[in-house]
Design an enzyme around this catalytic site. Structure first.
Site, PDB file in Angstrom:
ATOM      1  N   LEU A  64     -19.549  56.764 -46.783  1.00  0.00           N
ATOM      2  CA  LEU A  64     -19.114  56.692 -45.395  1.00  0.00           C
ATOM      3  C   LEU A  64     -18.054  55.584 -45.306  1.00  0.00           C
ATOM      4  O   LEU A  64     -18.342  54.434 -44.979  1.00  0.00           O
ATOM      5  CB  LEU A  64     -20.301  56.396 -44.480  1.00  0.00           C
ATOM      6  CG  LEU A  64     -20.152  56.691 -42.989  1.00  0.00           C
ATOM      7  CD1 LEU A  64     -21.524  56.762 -42.340  1.00  0.00           C
ATOM      8  CD2 LEU A  64     -19.296  55.661 -42.296  1.00  0.00           C
ATOM      9  N   GLU A  66     -13.950  55.876 -44.324  1.00  0.00           N
ATOM     10  CA  GLU A  66     -12.772  56.720 -44.086  1.00  0.00           C
ATOM     11  C   GLU A  66     -11.528  56.209 -44.786  1.00  0.00           C
ATOM     12  O   GLU A  66     -10.734  56.985 -45.321  1.00  0.00           O
ATOM     13  CB  GLU A  66     -12.527  56.852 -42.577  1.00  0.00           C
ATOM     14  CG  GLU A  66     -13.517  57.756 -41.864  1.00  0.00           C
ATOM     15  CD  GLU A  66     -14.856  57.110 -41.588  1.00  0.00           C
ATOM     16  OE1 GLU A  66     -15.805  57.833 -41.225  1.00  0.00           O
ATOM     17  OE2 GLU A  66     -14.946  55.860 -41.731  1.00  0.00           O
ATOM     18  N   PHE A  89     -15.117  63.340 -37.471  1.00  0.00           N
ATOM     19  CA  PHE A  89     -14.616  63.464 -36.104  1.00  0.00           C
ATOM     20  C   PHE A  89     -13.313  62.693 -36.008  1.00  0.00           C
ATOM     21  O   PHE A  89     -13.154  61.655 -36.658  1.00  0.00           O
ATOM     22  CB  PHE A  89     -15.609  62.906 -35.084  1.00  0.00           C
ATOM     23  CG  PHE A  89     -16.874  63.703 -34.953  1.00  0.00           C
ATOM     24  CD1 PHE A  89     -16.980  64.716 -34.009  1.00  0.00           C
ATOM     25  CD2 PHE A  89     -17.958  63.442 -35.776  1.00  0.00           C
ATOM     26  CE1 PHE A  89     -18.152  65.458 -33.889  1.00  0.00           C
ATOM     27  CE2 PHE A  89     -19.131  64.174 -35.662  1.00  0.00           C
ATOM     28  CZ  PHE A  89     -19.227  65.188 -34.718  1.00  0.00           C
ATOM     29  N   ILE A  93     -11.204  58.438 -37.395  1.00  0.00           N
ATOM     30  CA  ILE A  93     -10.053  58.420 -38.294  1.00  0.00           C
ATOM     31  C   ILE A  93      -9.336  57.073 -38.297  1.00  0.00           C
ATOM     32  O   ILE A  93      -8.555  56.780 -39.203  1.00  0.00           O
ATOM     33  CB  ILE A  93      -9.056  59.545 -37.910  1.00  0.00           C
ATOM     34  CG1 ILE A  93      -8.216  59.963 -39.131  1.00  0.00           C
ATOM     35  CG2 ILE A  93      -8.150  59.132 -36.745  1.00  0.00           C
ATOM     36  CD1 ILE A  93      -7.416  61.244 -38.901  1.00  0.00           C
ATOM     37  N   HIS A 135     -16.531  60.729 -30.496  1.00  0.00           N
ATOM     38  CA  HIS A 135     -16.650  62.084 -31.026  1.00  0.00           C
ATOM     39  C   HIS A 135     -15.776  63.083 -30.274  1.00  0.00           C
ATOM     40  O   HIS A 135     -15.817  64.277 -30.575  1.00  0.00           O
ATOM     41  CB  HIS A 135     -18.102  62.564 -30.961  1.00  0.00           C
ATOM     42  CG  HIS A 135     -19.027  61.855 -31.891  1.00  0.00           C
ATOM     43  ND1 HIS A 135     -19.357  60.531 -31.754  1.00  0.00           N
ATOM     44  CD2 HIS A 135     -19.700  62.289 -32.986  1.00  0.00           C
ATOM     45  CE1 HIS A 135     -20.193  60.181 -32.713  1.00  0.00           C
ATOM     46  NE2 HIS A 135     -20.420  61.233 -33.477  1.00  0.00           N
TER      47      HIS A 135
END
Length: 331
Positions: A64, A66, A89, A93, A135
């Site tokens: 996890l 990004e 989601f 980002i 989200h």
């Protein structure tokens, strides 16, 4: 005798999976990676079955992280692979934003063409599914602003597979945003074989003569519904689905406006600094003498995306779109 093309009746999320599977089967350099994309099949099951079909070396479950996901993908792309990293989601980002704009978007320029970055960053985006904070973001304009990136948002299953194929085959990085509100909203016939929908080309979804309405992604369906409702009032709206936000299909945008003389833009992102402003400026620069009314922007609001009670109010829905179109036509 030539065989007839076969089709499947797919949802949008199934078309994503079909597009990924088809390209992975065609090209061994295509690699899918991200949080839970492997054995779990992805949070929306967009990668379901790929792990079993192609194995752990081509469907990679990542930590996890990004920034690490995208940074690793950039390195893969620089050395000839075609990674397709998934961000669960769009609101997640932002830790990868630096990697995308500082490295992926600049790699061709920085290396004077020695390296390119054939990478597709996939992310579900937008509201309407009663999700928690982070989200439901629709921040596509931030990526449109970055030179070196292509930004693609499909609105139908058939376009989704073809646009994703073109994105994976592109030599440069693509941000591929998937409207999760319509992931499973409807089905459409999608060809089984590999095919491309060209990047940078808008689609006129409905011909009209009174006003041009520009939209994309999940807002395409309520815009078309509004246009059909207004036809009963004698208002003939042309609906243009941009499909690719960068590069923008200025020719189709301007040609439609020259025909109608009026315009509205529908998007769920906040109004200020949204792509509606860029489209409005383009029409002013390229077709001012055809203009008969101010361009109407029908958008989300300049607030954080709200939680459940106000979610439907925040998103442009047919009634609000109809009101905006009436204002522009009645000016």
């Amino acid at each position: 005798m030539a065989t007839q093309s076969q089709t499947e009746n797919l949802t949008l999320v199934e078309a994503v999976r079909d597009g990924l599977h088809t390209e992975m089967e065609r090209d061994d350099d295509v690699i899918v990676m991200g949080e839970d994309v492997g054995e779990n099949g992805g949070v929306f099951r967009a990668t379901d079955g790929l792990y079993e079909a192609f194995g752990e070396n081509r469907v990679i479950d990542t930590p996890l992280a990004e920034s690490g996901i995208v940074g690793t993908a950039i390195g893969m792309a620089a050395y000839g692979k075609r990674p397709v990293p998934e961000i669960q989601f769009m609101g997640f980002i932002y830790p990868a934003f630096d990697q995308i704009v500082s490295h992926a978007a600049r790699l061709r320029t920085r290396s004077r063409g020695r390296y390119t970055c054939p990478m597709v960053v996939r992310a579900p985006y937008g509201g309407g599914i009663r999700a928690p904070e982070h989200h439901s973001e629709s921040t596509e304009a931030m990526f449109v602003h970055q030179p070196g990136l292509k930004v693609v948002i499909p609105s139908t299953p058939a376009n989704t597979k073809g646009l994703l194929t073109s994105a994976i085959r592109s030599p440069d990085p693509v941000i591929f945003l998937e409207p999760k509100l319509i992931y499973r909203a409807f089905r459409e016939e999608v060809p089984d074989e590999s095919y491309e929908v060209p990047l940078g080309e808008a689609a006129v979804r409905r011909e009209g003569s009174d006003i041009s309405v520009y939209t994309w992604g999940a807002m395409t369906r309520p815009t078309l519904e509004a246009a059909e409702n207004l036809a009963d009032e004698g208002i003939d709206a042309e609906v243009v689905d941009l499909r690719t936000l960068s590069p923008l299909d200025e020719e189709t945008i301007v040609d439609s406006f020259k025909k109608t003389g009026r315009a509205a833009v529908v998007h769920e992102a906040p109004k200020t600094g949204g792509l509606g402003a860029e489209i409005t400026a383009t029409l002013q620069e390229e077709a001012l003498l055809y203009q008969e009314a101010p361009v109407k922007r029908i958008t989300g609001f300049d607030t954080p995306f709200p939680l459940y009670a106000l979610e439907d109010y925040y998103l442009p829905e047919p009634a609000r779109i109809e009101d905006g179109i009436r204002d522009a036509v009645g000016f």
